[in-house]
Design an enzyme around this catalytic site. Sequence first.
Site, PDB file in Angstrom:
ATOM      1  N   HIS A 121     -16.055   8.186  52.744  1.00 27.25           N
ATOM      2  CA  HIS A 121     -16.786   7.437  51.720  1.00 27.25           C
ATOM      3  C   HIS A 121     -16.251   6.010  51.606  1.00 27.25           C
ATOM      4  CE1 HIS A 121     -18.345  11.342  50.581  1.00 27.25           C
ATOM      5  NE2 HIS A 121     -19.048  10.838  49.589  1.00 27.25           N
ATOM      6  N   HIS A 171      -9.069  12.788  47.986  1.00 23.53           N
ATOM      7  CA  HIS A 171      -8.367  11.919  48.932  1.00 23.53           C
ATOM      8  C   HIS A 171      -7.074  11.393  48.328  1.00 23.53           C
ATOM      9  CE1 HIS A 171     -10.959  11.606  52.399  1.00 23.53           C
ATOM     10  NE2 HIS A 171     -12.011  11.390  51.638  1.00 23.53           N
TER      11      HIS A 171
END
EC number: 3.1.3.27
Length: 203
Positions: A121, A171
């Site tokens: 992303h 993440h």
Amino acid sequence: MYKPVSLFLFFLILAAAIHTNAVQSADEAISKAAVLIRQPWLNEVMTGITHLGASSFLLPLIVIIGAGMFFYRKTWDGLLMLLVFGTDRLLNKVLKEWIERVRPDFAPLVHESSFSFPSGHSMNAACVYPVIAYFLVKHLPFLSKHKKMVYIIAGVIAVLVGISRVYLGVHFVTDVLGGFSLGLLLFFLVKGFDEKIKRFRQK
């Protein structure tokens, strides 16, 4: 070319550093801290923001902008946008499978099944939004007058997407930084390539 080279070197340093105890400990500490500041309303905001970096959102956006460029006979630029997005996705997938970093496991708020480094992303956002900004500024006179602001908006979106990935627990910070470095690398390569083509055509 110094910017792409610098970004590539930064990525290599990160890719090596994530295997050290010091960096892993720092990553985990930040991820745990992100869990502590969660609020229901902020969870929804961050979930919405993170979609701005999703391929499922960006691909239709690129297709729409590319169709507009095709309509105004800017076919090359539309194809270049699709090409860089495809390169972004392929490169991210290959690197994740090669590096095989496991995602953080601190109460993630969204489900992800792929590996963690680099953040897809974040890489998407750092590549696609600046590329879109570049071509919009290039072709729309009223935006070219506000070039700096257009790029700032693109940068803010990318940063927010990166923050959302850490906040949502999918993440580590270094994953995001790795994604940013490669996304920006692709942007500068596309920008430099397009500018060289433009100069060649003007000769």
